[in-house]
Write a protein that holds these residues in place. Structure first.
Motif, mmCIF file in Angstrom:
data_model
loop_
_atom_site.group_PDB
_atom_site.id
_atom_site.type_symbol
_atom_site.label_atom_id
_atom_site.label_comp_id
_atom_site.label_asym_id
_atom_site.label_seq_id
_atom_site.Cartn_x
_atom_site.Cartn_y
_atom_site.Cartn_z
ATOM 1 N N THR A 37 26.296 55.424 54.190
ATOM 2 C CA THR A 37 26.336 53.824 53.674
ATOM 3 C C THR A 37 27.497 53.310 52.942
ATOM 4 N N PHE A 38 27.957 54.303 52.814
ATOM 5 C CA PHE A 38 29.324 54.201 52.245
ATOM 6 C C PHE A 38 30.538 53.791 53.348
ATOM 7 N N ARG A 39 30.645 54.157 54.439
ATOM 8 C CA ARG A 39 31.257 54.436 55.487
ATOM 9 C C ARG A 39 31.152 53.066 56.268
ATOM 10 N N ALA A 40 30.058 52.830 56.604
ATOM 11 C CA ALA A 40 29.363 51.208 57.122
ATOM 12 C C ALA A 40 29.622 50.480 56.453
ATOM 13 N N LYS A 41 29.727 50.286 54.893
ATOM 14 C CA LYS A 41 29.616 48.780 54.147
ATOM 15 C C LYS A 41 30.727 49.048 53.789
ATOM 16 N N VAL A 42 31.730 49.922 53.472
ATOM 17 C CA VAL A 42 33.026 49.594 52.242
ATOM 18 C C VAL A 42 34.035 49.624 53.625
ATOM 19 N N PRO A 43 34.850 47.974 53.202
ATOM 20 C CA PRO A 43 35.583 48.334 54.321
ATOM 21 C C PRO A 43 37.454 48.797 53.945
ATOM 22 N N MET A 44 38.178 49.258 54.220
ATOM 23 C CA MET A 44 39.236 48.904 53.493
ATOM 24 C C MET A 44 40.250 48.296 53.040
ATOM 25 N N ALA A 45 40.971 48.836 52.353
ATOM 26 C CA ALA A 45 41.486 47.736 51.181
ATOM 27 C C ALA A 45 43.279 47.267 50.490
ATOM 28 N N THR A 46 43.669 46.213 50.565
ATOM 29 C CA THR A 46 45.042 45.923 50.449
ATOM 30 C C THR A 46 44.885 45.900 48.691
ATOM 31 N N TYR A 47 46.202 46.508 48.253
ATOM 32 C CA TYR A 47 46.311 45.749 47.043
ATOM 33 C C TYR A 47 46.149 43.868 47.020
ATOM 34 N N GLU A 48 46.556 43.436 48.648
ATOM 35 C CA GLU A 48 46.609 42.091 48.407
ATOM 36 C C GLU A 48 44.957 41.709 48.127
ATOM 37 N N ASP A 49 43.942 42.440 48.960
ATOM 38 C CA ASP A 49 42.697 42.627 48.646
ATOM 39 C C ASP A 49 42.074 42.181 47.162
ATOM 40 N N LEU A 50 42.631 43.220 47.044
ATOM 41 C CA LEU A 50 41.443 43.563 45.916
ATOM 42 C C LEU A 50 42.112 42.920 44.321
ATOM 43 N N GLN A 51 43.539 41.619 44.523
ATOM 44 C CA GLN A 51 44.329 41.586 43.692
ATOM 45 C C GLN A 51 43.117 40.665 43.025
ATOM 46 N N PRO A 52 43.123 39.297 43.769
ATOM 47 C CA PRO A 52 42.210 38.557 42.151
ATOM 48 C C PRO A 52 40.836 39.351 42.031
ATOM 49 N N TYR A 53 40.416 40.502 42.054
ATOM 50 C CA TYR A 53 39.514 40.872 40.895
ATOM 51 C C TYR A 53 40.131 41.925 39.767
ATOM 52 N N ILE A 54 41.381 41.880 40.529
ATOM 53 C CA ILE A 54 42.073 42.758 39.250
ATOM 54 C C ILE A 54 43.125 42.140 38.807
ATOM 55 N N ARG A 55 43.157 40.298 38.991
ATOM 56 C CA ARG A 55 43.667 39.358 37.380
ATOM 57 C C ARG A 55 42.218 38.771 37.033
ATOM 58 N N ARG A 56 41.186 39.353 37.062
ATOM 59 C CA ARG A 56 40.161 38.718 36.578
ATOM 60 C C ARG A 56 40.590 39.090 35.387
ATOM 61 N N ILE A 57 41.067 40.982 36.001
ATOM 62 C CA ILE A 57 40.091 41.669 34.915
ATOM 63 C C ILE A 57 41.052 41.674 33.865
ATOM 64 N N ALA A 58 42.328 41.393 34.434
ATOM 65 C CA ALA A 58 43.400 40.786 33.736
ATOM 66 C C ALA A 58 43.525 40.319 32.602
ATOM 67 N N ASP A 59 43.016 38.997 33.553
ATOM 68 C CA ASP A 59 42.520 38.206 32.133
ATOM 69 C C ASP A 59 41.814 37.893 31.093
ATOM 70 N N GLY A 60 40.723 39.185 31.278
ATOM 71 C CA GLY A 60 39.319 39.049 30.080
ATOM 72 C C GLY A 60 38.916 38.861 30.591
ATOM 73 N N ASP A 61 38.298 38.996 32.334
ATOM 74 C CA ASP A 61 36.918 38.970 32.562
ATOM 75 C C ASP A 61 36.085 40.947 32.184
ATOM 76 N N ARG A 62 35.360 41.450 31.500
ATOM 77 C CA ARG A 62 34.608 42.695 30.967
ATOM 78 C C ARG A 62 33.974 42.528 31.890
ATOM 79 N N SER A 63 33.411 41.983 32.533
ATOM 80 C CA SER A 63 32.168 41.980 33.314
ATOM 81 C C SER A 63 32.603 43.542 33.763
ATOM 82 N N PRO A 64 31.458 44.334 35.283
ATOM 83 C CA PRO A 64 31.733 45.756 35.761
ATOM 84 C C PRO A 64 32.276 44.969 37.087
ATOM 85 N N ILE A 65 33.051 44.813 37.582
ATOM 86 C CA ILE A 65 33.616 43.987 38.352
ATOM 87 C C ILE A 65 34.652 44.980 39.290
ATOM 88 N N LEU A 66 35.149 46.313 39.066
ATOM 89 C CA LEU A 66 35.593 47.209 40.098
ATOM 90 C C LEU A 66 35.329 48.612 39.790
#
Length: 615
Positions: free
Chosen positions: A78-107
């Protein structure tokens, strides 16, 4: 006890190469660690399957995996079928939210405890890598395995101390209040390091207070003076990267007179103002006129060949990374150390710690790292697929890589990076039990390009090494270099900045560097071009789309100024690596203001139609 002895002897034999000299029996303290290495590498596929299931289970409720449609599944298919490869640019919006204080389980399903920053020497802004509290345990585990492996090759390391130049960077805070700091700063400031129990195999000459001092000069000065005071206790000398150790030698060259004066008087220079550092050094520094005279005698002559073994005569090896881009420092380290072995013990990054060199005393050109399958979930993108972009369906598991092939490293971590492209290119060189061993080849990114040519870091380094051979008869070597693709003129051309080091007495002035005639340096330009790929040479010879390669020789100390500039802009002194290509205008201006001579290729390189593009 008998069982432990039996296991330890077998384990030690398994880890040693057949060519290793006989060693003393493995000590009980090392046996458990060596046995762990044997067990975890015996069936890497089973370990990797368990690790992936653990990671996916822990992070099952995260926003990222929910968006992938994983729906709580923890199996590989399932992991192989569903999860794409990612670069930092792909993850940056999620990381910015965490850095800005969002404590929900994002990553990550576990709270993000801090961000680990990249070295700050690559193009663009520094990357923020989220990490979690228990990641420190995995890092500590890898550190704990280093000396048990080293003891198989170099016995008696518990009879002395290590002079390791270790540094922290003042941390910053994200808008959400999380610390953002380099991975080594995180480790040195952790309770794992600060409250570590005494370990005879990791007994440092540097007081912890000196390591934790954020002022680079005060930290270096304190560590150097303590290392000098304990010179006969030192059995290994090191830093994280080769460039860091060379910076320490340069510091000694610039400050030996003050260091000797402090040692003779038994008092620390007022330039070190940190109270905790002064207190820690006071426990070690005592008046020692004889030692002061030794330092003056060794440092005043101007002959720095073998200075490490002359000052620290019991040093058995250098503990320093000299793979990848650091390989170009090997000749200079040999010069300063009198040819001591160089041990590359560990492979790690800000994203994750990966593995160990199980033959740490091998030649630097033969270094291979065994990736430990418990650290994260490893996948590999074949380089022929990576060249065309690649997709997740082409990824290969750790247990299924092929000997001799090159791959781009892709990881899934406990901290919530999923199928993340690290950007490192690795080549499979062998296996330890069922665990593949990899040679670090290069960072994936291309360094130089004027037109259709593409020159990467490894190729540029080979060209510099080939050209610098022409300097040897003149008693000079290239101590540091960088480059730029100069496109202000038409056609554009490669500019290579060289800082030269005199290997023997030179008549050149103190600020000019070693004396090398213009004809030789012009020939170095052509020699570099001859070493570059056929697409480059075709562009030079047939297309005329690239101009003659230029070498700009800069005055001694220029690259130290470059590092000071980078550190002033937030780079970590521990993780700093000289960029092999520069594009930032202030850095180019700094380099150009230090140029003492410029040289161009006097002829066209050899090229004939029909050559392969990778010859």
């Amino acid at each position: 006890m008998a069982v432990m002895a039996e296991v330890s002897t077998t384990t030690g034999a398994a880890l040693r190469s057949p060519a290793s000299p006989p060693q003393a029996p493995v000590k009980e303290g090392d046996a458990e660690k060596l046995r762990f290495i044997e067990e975890v590498t015996s069936d890497v596929d089973a370990v990797q399957e368990r690790v992936l299931a653990e990671i996916l289970s822990r992070n099952a409720g995260t926003e990222y995996l929910d968006k992938c449609g994983l729906a709580g599944a923890t199996d590989r298919a399932t992991f192989r079928a569903k999860v794409p490869m990612a670069t930092y640019e792909d993850l940056q919006p999620y990381i910015r939210r965490i850095a800005d204080g969002d404590r929900s389980p994002i990553l990550s399903g576990h709270p993000v405890s801090e961000f680990l920053t990249s070295s700050g020497t690559s193009a663009g802004e520094r990357k923020l890598m989220p990490t979690i509290e228990d990641e420190l345990n995995r890092r500590q585990l890898l550190y704990s395995l280093q000396m048990p492996v080293m003891n198989l090759y170099v016995p008696g390391m518990d009879k002395g101390k290590a002079l390791h130049f270790l540094f922290v960077k003042s941390e910053t805070k994200t808008p959400g209040g999380l610390a953002a700091r380099p991975v080594l700063t995180s480790y040195y400031k952790s309770s794992h390091f600060k409250n570590r129990p005494f370990d005879a195999y990791n007994n440092y000459t540097s007081p912890t207070a000196a390591i934790l001092c954020a002022d680079a000069f005060q930290s270096m000065y304190a560590q150097m003076v303590c290392g000098l005071c304990q010179r006969h206790d030192v059995l290994r000398v090191g830093a994280v990267f080769a460039s860091g150790l060379l910076r320490a030698i340069r510091f000694l060259q610039l400050n030996w007179e003050q260091l000797a004066a402090d040692i003779e008087a038994g008092t620390l220079t007022p330039r070190v103002t940190d109270p905790s550092v002064r207190e820690a050094v006071a426990e070690i520094l005592r008046p020692d006129r004889e030692l002061a005279e030794v330092i003056r005698a060794e440092c005043s002559s101007g002959d720095w060949a073998g200075i490490i073994t002359r000052i620290w005569p019991n040093t058995k090896y250098l503990d320093v990374i000299v793979t990848g881009a650091m390989a170009q420092y090997i000749p200079t380290l040999k010069h300063y150390s009198g040819g001591l072995p160089m041990a590359c013990t560990m492979y790690a990054s800000s994203e994750c710690y990966f593995g160990l060199n199980l033959r740490p005393m091998c030649d630097p050109s033969e270094v291979s790292y065994t990736l430990l399958p418990n650290m994260c979930y490893f996948e590999f993108l074949p380089m022929d697929a990576a060249a065309s972009g690649g997709d997740a369906s082409q990824l290969v598991d750790l247990a299924r890589v092929e000997l001799g092939r090159e791959y781009e490293l892709v990881i899934t971590t406990y901290a919530g990076l999923n199928r993340y492209r690290v950007g490192d290119v690795l080549q499979v060189t062998g296996f330890h039990n069922s665990a593949p061993q990899f040679r670090f080849v290069r960072r994936k990114n291309v360094l130089l390009s004027i037109e259709s040519d593409k020159t990467d870091e490894a190729e540029l380094q080979r060209a510099v090494e080939r050209a610098s051979a022409l300097l040897r008869p003149h008693g000079a070597t290239v101590v540091e270099y960088t480059s730029q693709a100069y496109t202000k003129a038409i056609p554009g051309h490669y500019v290579i900045y060289w800082e030269l080091l005199a290997n023997k007495s030179s008549s050149a002035g103190a600020g000019a560097g070693p004396a090398v005639d213009r004809e030789t340096l012009d020939q170095c330009c052509l020699e570099m071009e001859q070493a570059l790929n056929s697409v480059y040479r075709q562009s030079r010879v047939a297309d005329g789309s690239i101009g003659p390669l230029e070498i700009r020789v800069v005055r001694p100390g220029t690259f130290e100024e470059l590092m000071d500039y980078a550190i002033s802009r937030g780079a970590s002194i521990n993780q700093y690596k000289v960029p092999r290509c520069v594009t930032f205008p202030p850095i180019i201006e700094l380099l150009d203001s230090r140029v003492v001579s410029s040289h161009f290729s006097p002829a066209l390189p050899h090229w004939t139609p029909g050559q392969r593009n990778d010859d």
